[in-house]
Write a protein that holds these residues in place. Sequence first.
Motif, PDB file in Angstrom:
ATOM      1  N   TYR A  94      -0.558   3.483  -6.390  1.00 34.80           N
ATOM      2  CA  TYR A  94       0.723   3.424  -5.909  1.00 34.80           C
ATOM      3  C   TYR A  94       0.952   2.282  -5.099  1.00 34.80           C
ATOM      4  O   TYR A  94       2.138   1.491  -5.212  1.00 34.80           O
ATOM      5  CB  TYR A  94       1.113   4.724  -5.001  1.00 34.80           C
ATOM      6  CG  TYR A  94       2.228   4.625  -4.443  1.00 34.80           C
ATOM      7  CD1 TYR A  94       3.397   4.922  -5.033  1.00 34.80           C
ATOM      8  CD2 TYR A  94       2.591   4.568  -3.085  1.00 34.80           C
ATOM      9  CE1 TYR A  94       4.808   4.980  -4.546  1.00 34.80           C
ATOM     10  CE2 TYR A  94       3.767   4.620  -2.272  1.00 34.80           C
ATOM     11  CZ  TYR A  94       4.963   4.774  -3.284  1.00 34.80           C
ATOM     12  OH  TYR A  94       6.010   4.922  -2.561  1.00 34.80           O
ATOM     13  N   THR A 152       9.941   7.529  -1.526  1.00 33.87           N
ATOM     14  CA  THR A 152       8.893   7.903  -0.568  1.00 33.87           C
ATOM     15  C   THR A 152       9.269   9.323   0.172  1.00 33.87           C
ATOM     16  O   THR A 152       8.559   9.892   0.547  1.00 33.87           O
ATOM     17  CB  THR A 152       8.575   6.728   0.507  1.00 33.87           C
ATOM     18  OG1 THR A 152       8.208   5.689  -0.607  1.00 33.87           O
ATOM     19  CG2 THR A 152       7.725   7.196   1.578  1.00 33.87           C
ATOM     20  N   PHE A 177       2.948  15.572  -5.632  1.00 36.63           N
ATOM     21  CA  PHE A 177       2.777  14.153  -5.814  1.00 36.63           C
ATOM     22  C   PHE A 177       1.262  13.900  -4.966  1.00 36.63           C
ATOM     23  O   PHE A 177       1.366  13.534  -4.054  1.00 36.63           O
ATOM     24  CB  PHE A 177       3.668  13.246  -5.417  1.00 36.63           C
ATOM     25  CG  PHE A 177       5.165  13.270  -5.775  1.00 36.63           C
ATOM     26  CD1 PHE A 177       5.503  12.910  -7.134  1.00 36.63           C
ATOM     27  CD2 PHE A 177       6.117  14.172  -5.185  1.00 36.63           C
ATOM     28  CE1 PHE A 177       6.607  13.065  -7.834  1.00 36.63           C
ATOM     29  CE2 PHE A 177       7.313  14.289  -5.852  1.00 36.63           C
ATOM     30  CZ  PHE A 177       7.826  13.882  -6.949  1.00 36.63           C
ATOM     31  N   MET A 192       8.964  12.169  -1.828  1.00 40.93           N
ATOM     32  CA  MET A 192       7.658  12.638  -2.334  1.00 40.93           C
ATOM     33  C   MET A 192       7.041  13.198  -1.213  1.00 40.93           C
ATOM     34  O   MET A 192       6.068  14.023  -1.419  1.00 40.93           O
ATOM     35  CB  MET A 192       6.633  11.373  -2.732  1.00 40.93           C
ATOM     36  CG  MET A 192       7.266  10.789  -4.310  1.00 40.93           C
ATOM     37  SD  MET A 192       6.227   9.546  -4.967  1.00 40.93           S
ATOM     38  CE  MET A 192       6.729   8.180  -3.822  1.00 40.93           C
ATOM     39  N   LYS A 252       2.611   9.711  -8.372  1.00 42.45           N
ATOM     40  CA  LYS A 252       3.530   8.830  -7.495  1.00 42.45           C
ATOM     41  C   LYS A 252       4.116   7.652  -8.426  1.00 42.45           C
ATOM     42  O   LYS A 252       5.271   7.621  -8.557  1.00 42.45           O
ATOM     43  CB  LYS A 252       3.080   8.286  -6.276  1.00 42.45           C
ATOM     44  CG  LYS A 252       2.743   9.230  -5.181  1.00 42.45           C
ATOM     45  CD  LYS A 252       2.031   8.750  -3.967  1.00 42.45           C
ATOM     46  CE  LYS A 252       1.637   9.921  -3.019  1.00 42.45           C
ATOM     47  NZ  LYS A 252       0.814   9.480  -1.930  1.00 42.45           N
TER      48      LYS A 252
END
Length: 146
Positions: A118, A72, A82, A75, A88
Motif C-alpha cells: 500500500y 484512507t 481492508f 478504509m 487496500k
Amino acid sequence: MVDELVLLLHALLVRHRALSIENSQLMDQLRLLVCERATLLRQVRPPSCPVPFPQTFSGENGRLPEFIVQTTSYMLVNENRFCNDAMKVAFLISLLSGEAEEWVVPLIEMDSPILVNYRAFVDEMKDYFGWDDDEEDEDDEEEDYY
C-alpha cells in the motif's frame, strides 16, 4: 427372466416416483427458506458508515491528496474489510478512472510488487500525479520556524 426384469423395472419406477415427490417437497421448502431469508435480510440493516464512499480519481491535477484522505478514512472505519495491503491497493485501483486507470494498467500487466504494498503504491501515485511531499515538508519547516 422377463418377469423378473419387469418387476425390477416396476420397482425402479416406483422408487423414481417417490424420489421425485421428495425432491419436489424439498424444493418447496428451499423456496420458502429463501423467501424467509430475504425477508429477514431486509429487516436487518448494517450500521451506516460515518464516512462516505470515496469518489473516483481520474488523475485530476491537485486532487490526489483529497482522494488519498477519502480512501484512507473509508478504509480506517471499515478496517475489517481492508485487512492487508493487497486489499487496500485493490480498493484504490477500483476507484481509478481515466488517466489514473491508464497509469495502473501496466503495473497490473507486469504484476508489479507495489500492487501488494500500500505505502509503495501510494508513493508511486504521488510521484506520477504530482503530490510533492517536499512542499509539505517546507511548509512544516516554515511553521516550525515561526
